[in-house]
Design a protein around this motif. Structure first.
Motif, short mmCIF file in Angstrom:
data_model
loop_
_atom_site.label_atom_id
_atom_site.label_comp_id
_atom_site.label_asym_id
_atom_site.label_seq_id
_atom_site.Cartn_x
_atom_site.Cartn_y
_atom_site.Cartn_z
N ARG A 1 0.79 -1.22 -0.09
CA ARG A 1 -0.20 -0.14 0.12
C ARG A 1 0.89 1.22 0.01
NH1 ARG A 1 -5.30 -1.53 3.90
NH2 ARG A 1 -5.54 -3.41 2.91
N ALA A 2 1.95 1.26 0.62
CA ALA A 2 2.79 2.44 0.77
C ALA A 2 3.57 2.59 -0.65
CB ALA A 2 4.09 1.98 1.72
N ARG A 3 3.72 1.21 -1.23
CA ARG A 3 4.40 1.28 -2.60
C ARG A 3 3.33 1.98 -3.68
NH1 ARG A 3 3.57 -2.16 -6.96
NH2 ARG A 3 5.35 -2.26 -8.22
N ALA A 4 2.22 1.58 -3.40
CA ALA A 4 1.32 2.32 -4.49
C ALA A 4 1.18 3.66 -4.17
CB ALA A 4 -0.14 1.54 -4.29
N GLY B 1 8.01 11.80 -0.14
CA GLY B 1 6.82 11.09 -0.34
C GLY B 1 6.58 10.36 -1.67
N TYR B 2 7.67 10.06 -2.46
CA TYR B 2 7.46 9.27 -3.45
C TYR B 2 8.76 8.34 -3.66
CZ TYR B 2 11.73 11.61 -5.64
OH TYR B 2 13.04 12.10 -6.00
N VAL B 3 8.41 7.34 -4.27
CA VAL B 3 9.50 6.46 -4.55
C VAL B 3 9.50 6.09 -6.16
CG1 VAL B 3 10.48 3.98 -4.23
CG2 VAL B 3 9.53 5.58 -2.29
N ARG B 4 10.60 6.06 -6.77
CA ARG B 4 10.66 5.47 -8.44
C ARG B 4 11.71 4.38 -8.51
NH1 ARG B 4 6.89 8.20 -8.00
NH2 ARG B 4 6.02 9.77 -9.71
N TYR B 5 11.13 3.50 -9.35
CA TYR B 5 12.17 2.59 -9.82
C TYR B 5 13.25 3.24 -10.93
CZ TYR B 5 9.22 -1.38 -8.11
OH TYR B 5 8.54 -2.38 -7.45
N TYR B 6 14.31 2.89 -10.66
CA TYR B 6 15.27 3.59 -12.03
C TYR B 6 15.10 2.64 -13.05
CZ TYR B 6 17.80 6.42 -8.45
OH TYR B 6 18.17 7.48 -7.58
N GLU B 7 14.81 2.98 -14.15
CA GLU B 7 14.78 2.41 -15.50
C GLU B 7 16.07 1.99 -15.68
OE1 GLU B 7 11.75 1.51 -16.81
OE2 GLU B 7 10.79 2.66 -15.29
N ILE C 1 8.89 -6.43 3.75
CA ILE C 1 8.99 -5.03 3.08
C ILE C 1 9.49 -5.22 1.76
CG2 ILE C 1 9.71 -2.60 2.85
CD1 ILE C 1 9.31 -2.60 6.18
N VAL C 2 10.75 -5.62 1.35
CA VAL C 2 11.45 -5.71 0.14
C VAL C 2 10.58 -6.52 -0.59
CG1 VAL C 2 13.80 -6.45 -0.90
CG2 VAL C 2 13.61 -5.63 1.56
N ARG C 3 9.81 -7.71 -0.02
CA ARG C 3 9.13 -8.50 -1.10
C ARG C 3 8.07 -7.86 -1.73
NH1 ARG C 3 8.62 -13.36 3.43
NH2 ARG C 3 10.77 -14.16 3.03
N ALA C 4 7.58 -6.74 -1.05
CA ALA C 4 6.57 -5.81 -1.86
C ALA C 4 6.90 -5.29 -3.14
CB ALA C 4 5.94 -5.02 -0.67
N ASP D 1 8.71 -8.01 -6.74
CA ASP D 1 7.76 -8.57 -7.78
C ASP D 1 7.87 -7.93 -8.97
OD1 ASP D 1 7.31 -10.59 -5.90
OD2 ASP D 1 5.32 -9.90 -5.82
N GLU D 2 8.06 -6.64 -9.01
CA GLU D 2 8.29 -5.84 -10.36
C GLU D 2 9.14 -6.34 -11.21
OE1 GLU D 2 7.35 -2.11 -12.76
OE2 GLU D 2 6.30 -3.13 -11.14
#
Length: 428
Positions: A201-204, A224-230, A256-259, A262-263
């Motif tokens: 939920r925090a990820r979303a 207040g944000y997180v992004r995957y580095y492409e 927490i890491v498991r959430a 998966d990406e």
């Protein structure tokens, strides 16, 4: 103050915009260091890397990947997660969400949450959070600003809100940090799958927020944000296609890491985080040990030398005290990537390539800029990179964290001291 959105990394090498949308990946004929050719997957040319870093990484993949046809054993790559694969910190993001949604449970005693907690911190947390909520029931942290602020100060600053030391005693500073383990111990009494759901939920929430967004938790301002580095997603996928076994080794709690992993299709076998002991289906304040260190209260984490231990134990099946030692080349990772002191030992252990994401962390950057084996790749953060560090890194004096927490010179394997280093790879 909101941070600016950065879509282009300003560097002293070739500048190019960060690409969006699906990247194209091709397989091309390449040549390795021995002059032999092989078919190795290629990193996307649509994603911006600093200078010639893409070419350096591609050369490493071509040389060490099983796609070259010269390697019987699959090479291993290991990545830190927070600020290495993603921008910002998933532990912070999850704790912020949990505090805003009343998910932290009242402990029987705050003193029992950490073996290193001081009487001052126990008193401050007890007074701030009160005793009216029964142990095991949720604290009203969404509305109780004082309780929320006290928890965040103890975690983020290792101090109480009035400035008193929160943790004391002895610990090996190359194996653990009390506040790092304490944030995992806050979830005692919660099921691992429930904590993973909180993290999802925090990820979303953090992926939906705009780059640069800040959130208020209690009275604290937090990212207040997180992004995957492409670029890192592409690197991980390319390494896998080239035959590498790829692992995540994080100093965040493993549920927490498991959430987040998966990406990128990491399964449990390839995900290593802080592993709190589970009893009767629920997390406890106990933490699994590593090597010859038994299970305990957090004496060993996936932190600095602890990451080496967990890699040796879980990936290369090295047992006992030997898991703390640097292994022979056949039992070491080929490639490592990290951004901070917590990653320096395992990244430095890599035999083919080391990627340092520059966050101005002294010991890591001393190793990276010294570049003793000529295999270090340094890249600014891919989103909102830091400007050049003022002054030099104190490599020759205090950049190395000793076991007792004092600063010492950073030394090469032959014992020579790494000279102070200037910051040379940075954003605009």
């Amino acid at each position: 103050m909101a941070l600016a959105v950065v879509s282009v990394i300003a560097v002293s090498g070739p500048a190019s915009a960060l690409a969006s949308g699906p990247e194209e990946r091709a397989t091309a004929r390449t040549v390795d260091a021995s002059g032999q050719s092989g078919d190795c997957p290629q990193l996307s040319k649509k994603l911006a890397w600093y200078g010639d870093n893409r070419a350096k990484l591609q050369k490493m993949i071509d040389e060490r990947g099983t796609c070259s046809g010269h390697h019987r054993q699959r090479p291993v790559a290991a990545f830190d997660w927070d600020n290495t694969v993603v921008k910002n910190d998933i532990t912070d993001a999850t704790l912020a969400w949990a505090l805003k949604h009343d998910k932290i449970l009242q402990p029987k005693s705050w003193r029992e949450t950490s073996k290193w907690m001081t009487a001052d911190a126990h008193r401050a947390l007890t007074e701030a959070c009160g005793t009216s909520v029964r142990p095991g029931k949720p604290l009203p942290t969404s509305t109780d600003t004082g309780c929320t602020d006290e928890i965040l100060d103890v975690y983020l600053e290792a101090k109480t809100s009035d400035g008193k030391t929160a943790f004391e005693g002895e610990w090996n500073h190359r194996r653990t940090v009390p506040e790092y383990v304490w944030v995992t111990q806050l979830y005692a009494g919660i099921r691992p799958a429930t904590l993973t759901e909180y993290a999802k939920r925090a990820r979303a929430e953090n992926l939906a927020a705009p780059i640069g967004h800040e959130q208020t938790v209690g009275t604290h301002k937090m990212a207040g944000y997180v992004r995957y580095y492409e670029q890192q997603k592409d690197l991980i996928r390319t390494l896998r296609k080239a035959g590498f076994q790829v692992y995540v080794v994080s100093a965040s709690a493993e549920p927490i890491v498991r959430a987040w992993v998966d990406e990128l299709d990491f399964d449990r076998e390839h995900t290593i985080g802080i592993r709190n002991i589970v009893k009767h289906g629920r997390l406890t304040t106990g933490v699994q040990g590593c090597g010859d260190v038994k299970d305990g209260r957090g004496e060993v984490l996936t932190y600095i030398d602890g990451k080496r231990c967990w890699i040796n134990q879980e990936i290369f099946k090295v047992k006992g005290a030997d898991a703390w030692k640097k292994q022979d080349r056949a039992h070491r990772i080929a490639f490592g990537a990290g951004d901070a002191e917590t990653d320096v030992t395992f990244v430095n252990d890599a035999t083919a390539g080391h990627l340092a994401v520059n966050r101005n962390k002294a010991e890591l950057m001393c190793r990276a800029y010294d570049n003793a084996d000529r295999r270090w790749v340094i890249n600014p953060m891919f989103i909102e990179p830091l400007p050049r560090k003022s002054g030099t890194y104190p490599c020759a004096s205090t950049a190395y964290t000793a076991e007792d927490g004092t600063g010492e010179p950073v030394r090469r394997p032959d014992g020579t001291v790494v000279p102070d280093q200037e910051d040379r790879v940075y954003g605009g």
